[in-house]
Design an enzyme around this catalytic site. Structure first.
Site, mmCIF file in Angstrom:
data_model
loop_
_atom_site.group_PDB
_atom_site.id
_atom_site.type_symbol
_atom_site.label_atom_id
_atom_site.label_comp_id
_atom_site.label_asym_id
_atom_site.label_seq_id
_atom_site.Cartn_x
_atom_site.Cartn_y
_atom_site.Cartn_z
ATOM 1 N N SER A 125 -0.642 7.499 6.636
ATOM 2 C CA SER A 125 -1.740 8.287 7.205
ATOM 3 C C SER A 125 -3.031 8.025 6.447
ATOM 4 O O SER A 125 -3.044 7.311 5.440
ATOM 5 C CB SER A 125 -1.402 9.784 7.192
ATOM 6 O OG SER A 125 -1.586 10.319 5.900
ATOM 7 N N GLY A 126 -4.124 8.583 6.951
ATOM 8 C CA GLY A 126 -5.393 8.592 6.248
ATOM 9 C C GLY A 126 -5.892 7.234 5.783
ATOM 10 O O GLY A 126 -5.852 6.242 6.520
ATOM 11 N N TYR A 177 -4.692 18.242 -9.111
ATOM 12 C CA TYR A 177 -5.050 17.050 -8.318
ATOM 13 C C TYR A 177 -6.197 16.289 -8.992
ATOM 14 O O TYR A 177 -6.138 15.066 -9.164
ATOM 15 C CB TYR A 177 -5.472 17.464 -6.901
ATOM 16 C CG TYR A 177 -6.091 16.330 -6.109
ATOM 17 C CD1 TYR A 177 -5.298 15.452 -5.376
ATOM 18 C CD2 TYR A 177 -7.474 16.121 -6.113
ATOM 19 C CE1 TYR A 177 -5.867 14.396 -4.666
ATOM 20 C CE2 TYR A 177 -8.048 15.075 -5.407
ATOM 21 C CZ TYR A 177 -7.247 14.218 -4.679
ATOM 22 O OH TYR A 177 -7.815 13.181 -3.983
ATOM 23 N N ILE A 234 0.863 -1.195 0.000
ATOM 24 C CA ILE A 234 0.000 0.000 0.000
ATOM 25 C C ILE A 234 0.892 1.237 0.000
ATOM 26 O O ILE A 234 1.689 1.436 0.929
ATOM 27 C CB ILE A 234 -0.923 0.044 1.237
ATOM 28 C CG1 ILE A 234 -1.752 -1.239 1.332
ATOM 29 C CG2 ILE A 234 -1.831 1.276 1.186
ATOM 30 C CD1 ILE A 234 -2.678 -1.300 2.551
ATOM 31 N N THR A 235 0.789 2.054 -1.032
ATOM 32 C CA THR A 235 1.584 3.281 -1.034
ATOM 33 C C THR A 235 0.894 4.326 -0.155
ATOM 34 O O THR A 235 -0.340 4.345 -0.044
ATOM 35 C CB THR A 235 1.755 3.848 -2.463
ATOM 36 O OG1 THR A 235 0.487 4.313 -2.955
ATOM 37 C CG2 THR A 235 2.307 2.803 -3.424
ATOM 38 N N GLY A 236 1.697 5.164 0.491
ATOM 39 C CA GLY A 236 1.127 6.210 1.349
ATOM 40 C C GLY A 236 0.326 5.634 2.503
ATOM 41 O O GLY A 236 -0.758 6.116 2.819
ATOM 42 N N ALA A 237 0.882 4.619 3.147
ATOM 43 C CA ALA A 237 0.163 3.977 4.256
ATOM 44 C C ALA A 237 0.494 4.620 5.594
ATOM 45 O O ALA A 237 0.142 4.086 6.643
ATOM 46 C CB ALA A 237 0.484 2.485 4.286
#
Ligand code: LMG
Ligand code: NDP
Ligand code: PMR
Length: 399
Positions: A96-97, A274, A91-94
């Protein structure tokens, strides 16, 4: 004013029609029907089909790797029963959020080993600890999507680890709503499209073969999309709207020097960049599906997890927005979801046996039931998807 009225009276949403079909608001939590129930996976047959190939590939390196890697699709328990091995999901960017909530949800099942691919190792470690994830269920690996060298290094390290790859989740993203001037990735691409789209494009292309070789019952490549990139929704009509135009900026390299920093060649707008990047994410998923689903058996999917108005995504927005946005989404649009709920939704797309259909953009209705949603005309334009694929290949050095 149409938007204002709609925000206050959600059941009367109305935007101009797009293409020949009428506008659809299924993306909102207020609309939608679950269509997922009829899709059933047959895990056992694909497991045996892939087993031989998997063992052949993994066998040689297995002895040197960590104890967490498992040699075969099934493992024997004490009472002699065969159970499925742990799945491996990147999981990339795990840190936060949504990414963290998904990592936690999957780790808690005990059925997944989560590789948290993060740019800030320490932050990720702290996040995993405070989420209560136990050490045997995750590994943190460094990945900065704003650097293609870093993407390549990540892929090399992953391959060297000998771990199988069963599911890849492209989740990380940056959003720069207040930026007046563009900033750039290491290779000089505008940061939002460079990170959210191009970094993930290279990552998933380089890991496709690993997914293909996985013997896991259902292997998946998931790219997180969003409602705000879809102009067939109310949210997608809040200015600035996504619009990739004729892709002249992308063709020029998004470098802001001899080409525009924006995909459509226009003036820089961080919020638009974005939303454009999310359109690229959703188009890329579909192009993967068309090119590789039949050949590889991989399920390609995208989703809108709901409006998770409390995450770090809005860190660069003005404080007033950060204060008002969550109650606005909770009480007015009713599109709000908690990080925990959104994490469960993405975890379903990773592992639910009923969500194996490929090429789908998933959303959830107000009862939190999943359904196949409609993408906007631009976000389902096959010709644009192919052109973006080809231009992106050139930019990341694959063609
Ligand atoms: C652009 O603005 C920005 O320029 C860009 O930088 C980027 O952020 C981009 O898409 C992202 O947006 C878009 C612009 C859309 O939005 C705004 O200007 C501000 C909208 C703020 C939305 C969230 C806060 C809403 C607060 C509601 C009240 C809270 C209630 C709490 C719970 C109460 C329960 C009863 O602009 C338009 O599309 C024009 C649409 C017309 C605006 C309609 C506003 C309806 C909501 C009521 C507004 C109340 C006024 C609050 C002022 C807040 C200002 C931040
Ligand atoms: P967060 O900001 O909480 O999470 C984003 C993650 O991406 C962070 O872990 C961040 O790392 C990471 N990241 C950013 N840049 C890079 C980079 N260069 N390399 C590696 N990782 C990076 O936002 P959300 O959880 O809200 O966003 C997750 C996904 O959900 C995104 O794809 C977003 O578009 C999507 N989404 C979000 C919605 C929402 O309402 N929040 C709605 C629809 C979709 P770090 O922690 O180091 O900053
Ligand atoms: Mg939106 C059903 C209505 C709905 C939904 C589901 C969202 C989701 N938004 C809705 C409506 C509105 N928004 C309306 C009526 C307005 C005008 C007041 C509005 C405004 C707004 C702003 C300024 N909304 C925003 C912003 C942002 O800065 C967010 C954004 O666009 O980031 C790109 C955002 C979002 N609204 C959403 C969602 C999910 C976002 C988060 C961004 C994302 O797509 O990931």
């Amino acid at each position: 004013m149409a938007l204002q009225a709609a925000a206050l009276v959600p059941s009367t949403f109305s935007v101009p029609k797009e293409g020949k079909s009428g506008a659809s608001f299924k993306d909102s939590s207020l609309f939608g029907v679950s269509l997922s129930d009829h899709i059933k996976a047959d895990f056992t047959s694909s497991a045996s089909r892939c087993k031989r190939e998997f063992n052949h590939r993994i066998g040689a390196v297995r002895a040197q790797t960590t104890a967490t890697a498992t040699p075969a699709i099934t493992r024997s328990t004490v009472d002699g029963k065969k159970t499925l091995r742990k799945g491996s999901v990147i999981i990339t960017g795990a840190s936060s959020g949504l990414g963290l909530a998904t990592a936690k949800a999957l780790a808690e099942t005990g059925k997944w080993h989560v590789i948290m691919a993060c740019r800030d190792f320490l932050k990720a470690e702290r996040a995993a600890k405070s989420a209560g994830m136990s050490k045997e269920n995750y590994t943190i690996m460094h990945l900065d999507l704003a650097s293609l060298d870093s993407v390549r290094q990540f892929v090399d390290s992953y391959k060297r680890s000998g771990r199988p790859l069963d599911v890849l989740v492209c989740n990380a993203a940056v959003y720069q709503p207040t930026a007046k001037e563009p900033t750039f990735t290491a290779e000089g691409f505008e940061l939002s499209v460079g990170t959210n789209h191009l970094g993930h494009f290279l990552l998933s292309r380089l890991l496709l073969d690993d997914l293909k070789q996985s013997d896991y019952p259902s292997k998946r490549l998931i790219i997180v999309g969003s409602i705000t990139g879809n102009t067939n929704t109310l949210a997608g009509n809040v200015p600035p709207k996504a619009n990739l135009g004729d892709l002249r900026g992308l063709a020029g390299g998004l470098n802001g020097l001899n080409s525009s920093a924006m995909i459509d060649g226009g003036d820089f707008d961080g919020a638009k960049a974005y939303k454009d990047s999310k359109v690229c994410n959703m188009l890329t998923m579909q192009e993967f599906h068309r090119r590789f689903h039949e050949e590889t058996g991989i399920t390609f999917a995208s989703l809108y997890p709901g409006c998770i108005a409390t995450t770090g995504l809005f860190r660069e927005h003005i404080p007033l927005f950060r204060l008002l946005f969550p109650p606005f989404q909770k009480y007015i649009t009713k599109g709000f979801v908690s990080e925990e709920e959104a994490g469960k939704r993405l975890a379903q797309v990773v592992s639910d046996p009923s969500l194996t259909k490929s090429g789908v953009y998933w959303s959830w209705n107000k009862d939190s039931a999943s359904f196949e949603n409609q993408l906007s005309q631009e976000a389902s334009d096959q010709d644009k998807a192919r052109k973006i694929w080809e231009l992106s290949e050139k930019l990341v050095g694959l063609a």
